[in-house]
Motif scaffolding. Structure first.
Motif, short mmCIF file in Angstrom:
data_model
loop_
_atom_site.label_atom_id
_atom_site.label_comp_id
_atom_site.label_asym_id
_atom_site.label_seq_id
_atom_site.Cartn_x
_atom_site.Cartn_y
_atom_site.Cartn_z
N LEU A 171 -92.94 13.18 -40.13
CA LEU A 171 -92.39 14.09 -39.24
C LEU A 171 -93.21 15.27 -38.94
O LEU A 171 -93.07 15.92 -37.94
N THR A 172 -93.89 15.81 -39.83
CA THR A 172 -94.66 17.16 -39.51
C THR A 172 -96.16 17.10 -39.74
O THR A 172 -96.79 18.00 -39.59
N ASP A 173 -96.81 15.76 -40.09
CA ASP A 173 -98.24 15.82 -40.03
C ASP A 173 -98.70 14.68 -38.96
O ASP A 173 -98.72 13.48 -39.42
N SER A 174 -99.24 15.11 -37.95
CA SER A 174 -99.74 14.03 -37.13
C SER A 174 -100.87 13.23 -37.53
O SER A 174 -100.92 11.93 -37.13
N LYS A 175 -101.68 13.45 -38.28
CA LYS A 175 -102.93 12.87 -38.93
C LYS A 175 -102.06 11.70 -39.94
O LYS A 175 -102.45 10.53 -39.85
N PHE A 176 -101.06 12.20 -40.71
CA PHE A 176 -100.28 11.17 -41.36
C PHE A 176 -99.74 10.00 -40.65
O PHE A 176 -99.77 8.74 -41.02
N ARG A 177 -99.03 10.57 -39.69
CA ARG A 177 -98.43 9.85 -38.59
C ARG A 177 -99.07 8.49 -38.13
O ARG A 177 -99.05 7.49 -37.92
N ARG A 216 -91.13 12.24 -49.44
CA ARG A 216 -92.23 13.03 -48.98
C ARG A 216 -92.95 12.33 -47.75
O ARG A 216 -93.57 12.77 -46.78
N ALA A 217 -93.06 10.83 -47.98
CA ALA A 217 -93.59 10.22 -46.90
C ALA A 217 -92.70 10.48 -45.40
O ALA A 217 -93.42 10.61 -44.46
N MET A 218 -91.38 10.53 -45.47
CA MET A 218 -90.71 10.77 -44.18
C MET A 218 -91.17 12.18 -43.77
O MET A 218 -91.09 12.41 -42.64
N TYR A 219 -91.11 13.22 -44.54
CA TYR A 219 -91.40 14.61 -44.31
C TYR A 219 -92.94 14.67 -43.54
O TYR A 219 -92.94 15.18 -42.53
N MET A 220 -93.89 13.99 -44.43
CA MET A 220 -95.07 13.99 -43.86
C MET A 220 -95.17 13.19 -42.37
O MET A 220 -95.97 13.94 -41.57
#
Length: 72
Positions: A45-51, A39-43
């Motif tokens: 890659l897909t969520d700039s705020k999370f990154r 889930r963390a890897m997916y987020m």
């Protein structure tokens, strides 16, 4: 959906205290390390705020690492 047969085996070194704390919490919340990592890897890659949050997290509470200071 990711094909369960197409997985990569990898290993990472995690500070022992961090892992021990995770094990306690994971039993309470019924989530395992693989679920968290996926889930963390997916987020990431897909969520700039999370990154951005990940990149701004400078806490070295568990690791004591000076590496964080080097990237500031």
């Amino acid at each position: 959906m990711i094909n369960k047969a197409k997985r990569v085996i990898t290993s990472v070194k995690i500070p022992e205290t961090l892992y021990e704390d995770f094990k306690v919490t994971s039993v309470k919340t019924k989530i395992n390390l693989q679920d968290i990592v996926e889930r963390a890897m997916y987020m990431y890659l897909t969520d700039s705020k999370f990154r951005q949050t990940i990149h701004e997290q400078y806490s070295t509470y568990y690791t004591g690492s000076s590496l964080i200071e080097a990237i500031k």
